[in-house]
Scaffold this active site. Structure first.
Site, PDB file in Angstrom:
ATOM      1  N   LEU A  64       3.935   1.493  -0.590  1.00 49.23           N
ATOM      2  CA  LEU A  64       3.935   2.483   0.444  1.00 49.23           C
ATOM      3  C   LEU A  64       2.679   2.713   1.115  1.00 49.23           C
ATOM      4  O   LEU A  64       1.483   2.479   0.246  1.00 49.23           O
ATOM      5  CB  LEU A  64       4.812   3.461   0.109  1.00 49.23           C
ATOM      6  CG  LEU A  64       6.287   3.225  -0.271  1.00 49.23           C
ATOM      7  CD1 LEU A  64       7.061   4.168  -1.195  1.00 49.23           C
ATOM      8  CD2 LEU A  64       6.921   3.417   1.109  1.00 49.23           C
ATOM      9  N   PRO A  65       2.401   3.329   2.294  1.00 50.06           N
ATOM     10  CA  PRO A  65       1.170   3.457   2.792  1.00 50.06           C
ATOM     11  C   PRO A  65       0.319   4.457   2.052  1.00 50.06           C
ATOM     12  O   PRO A  65      -0.947   4.210   2.087  1.00 50.06           O
ATOM     13  CB  PRO A  65       1.594   3.917   4.155  1.00 50.06           C
ATOM     14  CG  PRO A  65       2.902   3.605   4.305  1.00 50.06           C
ATOM     15  CD  PRO A  65       3.757   3.519   3.182  1.00 50.06           C
ATOM     16  N   THR A  93      -1.418   1.621  -3.146  1.00 51.70           N
ATOM     17  CA  THR A  93      -2.789   2.341  -3.526  1.00 51.70           C
ATOM     18  C   THR A  93      -2.979   3.774  -2.926  1.00 51.70           C
ATOM     19  O   THR A  93      -2.858   4.152  -1.847  1.00 51.70           O
ATOM     20  CB  THR A  93      -3.953   1.495  -2.494  1.00 51.70           C
ATOM     21  OG1 THR A  93      -4.000   0.051  -2.822  1.00 51.70           O
ATOM     22  CG2 THR A  93      -5.341   2.150  -2.996  1.00 51.70           C
ATOM     23  N   LYS A 168      -8.773   0.405  -9.232  1.00 52.64           N
ATOM     24  CA  LYS A 168      -8.735  -0.186  -8.040  1.00 52.64           C
ATOM     25  C   LYS A 168      -9.772   0.564  -7.158  1.00 52.64           C
ATOM     26  O   LYS A 168     -10.640  -0.200  -6.321  1.00 52.64           O
ATOM     27  CB  LYS A 168      -7.293   0.175  -7.335  1.00 52.64           C
ATOM     28  CG  LYS A 168      -7.273   0.104  -5.965  1.00 52.64           C
ATOM     29  CD  LYS A 168      -6.877  -1.432  -5.536  1.00 52.64           C
ATOM     30  CE  LYS A 168      -6.767  -1.528  -3.806  1.00 52.64           C
ATOM     31  NZ  LYS A 168      -6.879  -2.903  -3.309  1.00 52.64           N
ATOM     32  N   LYS A 243      -9.821   3.567   3.916  1.00 47.46           N
ATOM     33  CA  LYS A 243      -8.948   4.281   3.076  1.00 47.46           C
ATOM     34  C   LYS A 243      -9.495   4.345   1.700  1.00 47.46           C
ATOM     35  O   LYS A 243      -9.305   5.261   1.000  1.00 47.46           O
ATOM     36  CB  LYS A 243      -7.474   3.521   3.196  1.00 47.46           C
ATOM     37  CG  LYS A 243      -6.522   4.313   2.532  1.00 47.46           C
ATOM     38  CD  LYS A 243      -5.007   3.556   2.146  1.00 47.46           C
ATOM     39  CE  LYS A 243      -4.195   3.842   1.285  1.00 47.46           C
ATOM     40  NZ  LYS A 243      -3.114   3.383   1.234  1.00 47.46           N
TER      41      LYS A 243
HETATM   42  P1  NAD Z   1       2.318  -1.710   5.936  1.00 49.83           P
HETATM   43  O1  NAD Z   1       2.226  -0.617   6.620  1.00 49.83           O
HETATM   44  O2  NAD Z   1       2.518  -3.109   6.324  1.00 49.83           O
HETATM   45  O3  NAD Z   1       3.662  -1.373   4.982  1.00 49.83           O
HETATM   46  C1  NAD Z   1       4.094  -0.177   4.414  1.00 49.83           C
HETATM   47  C2  NAD Z   1       5.786  -0.171   4.872  1.00 49.83           C
HETATM   48  O4  NAD Z   1       6.249   0.975   4.084  1.00 49.83           O
HETATM   49  C3  NAD Z   1       6.225  -0.336   6.142  1.00 49.83           C
HETATM   50  O5  NAD Z   1       7.243  -1.299   6.414  1.00 49.83           O
HETATM   51  C4  NAD Z   1       6.792   1.131   6.366  1.00 49.83           C
HETATM   52  O6  NAD Z   1       7.858   0.961   7.419  1.00 49.83           O
HETATM   53  C5  NAD Z   1       7.482   1.640   4.950  1.00 49.83           C
HETATM   54  N1  NAD Z   1       7.512   2.927   4.845  1.00 49.83           N
HETATM   55  C6  NAD Z   1       6.650   3.809   5.121  1.00 49.83           C
HETATM   56  N2  NAD Z   1       7.272   5.038   4.798  1.00 49.83           N
HETATM   57  C7  NAD Z   1       8.380   4.804   4.133  1.00 49.83           C
HETATM   58  C8  NAD Z   1       9.226   5.644   3.485  1.00 49.83           C
HETATM   59  N3  NAD Z   1       9.167   6.813   3.454  1.00 49.83           N
HETATM   60  N4  NAD Z   1      10.623   4.943   2.909  1.00 49.83           N
HETATM   61  C9  NAD Z   1      10.479   3.490   3.164  1.00 49.83           C
HETATM   62  N5  NAD Z   1       9.796   2.759   3.688  1.00 49.83           N
HETATM   63  C10 NAD Z   1       8.475   3.383   4.046  1.00 49.83           C
HETATM   64  O7  NAD Z   1       1.370  -1.561   4.513  1.00 49.83           O
HETATM   65  P2  NAD Z   1       0.772  -2.658   3.628  1.00 49.83           P
HETATM   66  O8  NAD Z   1      -0.248  -3.473   4.141  1.00 49.83           O
HETATM   67  O9  NAD Z   1       2.145  -3.479   3.254  1.00 49.83           O
HETATM   68  O10 NAD Z   1       0.188  -1.656   2.289  1.00 49.83           O
HETATM   69  C11 NAD Z   1       0.942  -1.181   1.566  1.00 49.83           C
HETATM   70  C12 NAD Z   1       0.111  -0.523   0.197  1.00 49.83           C
HETATM   71  O11 NAD Z   1      -0.532  -1.893  -0.256  1.00 49.83           O
HETATM   72  C13 NAD Z   1      -0.751   0.290   0.918  1.00 49.83           C
HETATM   73  O12 NAD Z   1      -0.999   1.383  -0.203  1.00 49.83           O
HETATM   74  C14 NAD Z   1      -2.456  -0.269   0.914  1.00 49.83           C
HETATM   75  O13 NAD Z   1      -3.425   0.505   0.707  1.00 49.83           O
HETATM   76  C15 NAD Z   1      -2.025  -1.379  -0.488  1.00 49.83           C
HETATM   77  N6  NAD Z   1      -2.878  -2.588  -0.301  1.00 49.83           N
HETATM   78  C16 NAD Z   1      -2.730  -3.210   1.006  1.00 49.83           C
HETATM   79  C17 NAD Z   1      -3.393  -4.429   1.032  1.00 49.83           C
HETATM   80  C18 NAD Z   1      -3.577  -5.525   2.252  1.00 49.83           C
HETATM   81  O14 NAD Z   1      -4.304  -6.365   2.475  1.00 49.83           O
HETATM   82  N7  NAD Z   1      -2.788  -4.983   3.455  1.00 49.83           N
HETATM   83  C19 NAD Z   1      -4.310  -4.935   0.002  1.00 49.83           C
HETATM   84  C20 NAD Z   1      -4.208  -4.313  -1.206  1.00 49.83           C
HETATM   85  C21 NAD Z   1      -3.441  -2.901  -1.321  1.00 49.83           C
END
Ligand code: NAD
Length: 288
Positions: A64-65, A93, A168, A243
């Site tokens: 999740l975000p 994260t 991390k 972030k």
């Molecule tokens: P994203 O925004 O693409 O995905 C997050 C998903 O969570 C979305 O589909 C959203 O609809 C869903 N969501 C939000 N609130 C919700 C709720 N209450 N219930 C159910 N679903 C809900 O983000 P991402 O890029 O997939 O990143 C997710 C996590 O991974 C973050 O914490 C980010 O920091 C971490 N991360 C991302 C990357 C990257 O390269 N994108 C790399 C390492 C870590």
């Protein structure tokens, strides 16, 4: 084995698909219909609430975000609604304090819980080659390990609850600092009349050796192929690096840790992200 997967965005979508490929029954929930429809195409069962998704499961994985959303989802819909023998695995994260708070709430109800943030981006999530840094008690780590192994190439037990998030943000603070330092040195070499490729050849085999230079060279046409060669598209977005730096600075303050370079890196990325949040974080070289 039945696994609930909550948050199937850029990262979670690929991760859930890899659990399906590994033979798990995956029960998906996301607020976005688009994400749910992609999860269905990947072989997940889909649900319209988190509570329905966690029913009768052996494990819950979330991606999740941010910490506020993680706390909300776990305290309202996961803890108390998932069978108590399940292991709860948050791969988002988030800040160390919230990771510990949510795990405490889970432990109070008898659940095993780990924080398991990842290193590696969207391609690694899709390819099943993430690295997981895991915080939690040994028996919780042992329960989570086979599930995480189906989504990654390395699963490392970092220590107690919160240790995964700590690893991390410390790692990414170091990455931000080395990226800015590498960019500075490359631009300075160029301005002093040294061919940047020559500088790369020398420094990548000298004491300047580091991942940002050797494996992710931030200057187009120099060193190894990287997002710099694709107009800084793809890779690890500047907004996500910012972030992580914000989380790192919050944690540093709470632990009274001196992080002057981390603080400066955060300021540099804050200014750069205003117009360039979507570019790869190595594009910070453009500011020099
Ligand atoms: P994203 O925004 O693409 O995905 C997050 C998903 O969570 C979305 O589909 C959203 O609809 C869903 N969501 C939000 N609130 C919700 C709720 N209450 N219930 C159910 N679903 C809900 O983000 P991402 O890029 O997939 O990143 C997710 C996590 O991974 C973050 O914490 C980010 O920091 C971490 N991360 C991302 C990357 C990257 O390269 N994108 C790399 C390492 C870590």
């Amino acid at each position: 084995m039945r696994i609930a997967f909550i948050g199937l965005g850029n990262m979670g979508g690929g991760m859930a698909a890899n659990l399906v490929k590994a033979g798990y029954t995956v029960r998906a929930f996301d607020l976005s219909e688009e994400a749910l429809s992609a999860a269905k195409d990947a072989g997940c069962e889909t649900f319209t609430t988190a509570r329905d998704a966690v029913e009768g499961t052996d494990a819950v994985v979330s991606m999740l975000p941010n910490g506020g959303i993680v706390k909300d989802v776990y305290t309202k819909d996961v803890i108390g609604h998932t069978p108590h023998a399940a292991v709860l695995i948050d791969c988002s994260t988030i800040d160390v304090a919230t990771a510990r708070e949510v795990a405490d709430a889970a432990h109070a109800e008898g659940y095993k819980m780990v924080d398991a943030p990842v290193s590696g981006g969207i391609a690694a999530a899709a390819g099943g080659t993430l690295t997981f840094m895991v915080g939690g008690e040994s028996h919780a780590f042992e329960a989570a390990e086979p599930i995480l192994s189906a989504m990654g190439k390395a699963v490392i037990h970092a220590g107690d609850v919160g240790a995964g998030q700590t690893a991390k943000i410390c790692n990414n603070m170091l990455l931000a600092i080395t990226m800015i330092g590498t960019a500075e040195a490359m631009k300075m070499a160029e301005k002093l009349g040294l061919d940047p490729q020559k500088f790369y050849e020398i420094s990548s085999q000298s004491s300047g050796y580091n991942w940002s230079l050797n494996a992710y060279t931030p200057m187009p046409g120099v060193g190894v192929e990287s997002p710099a060669d694709k107009g800084y598209e793809g890779g690890f977005a500047t907004a996500l690096m910012l972030k992580d730096l914000r989380l790192a600075m919050e944690a540093a303050e709470s632990a009274d840790a001196a992080t002057p370079l981390g603080k400066h890196a955060k300021e540099i990325y804050e200014a750069f992200a205003k117009e360039n949040g979507g570019l790869d974080f190595s594009a910070v070289i453009k500011t020099l």
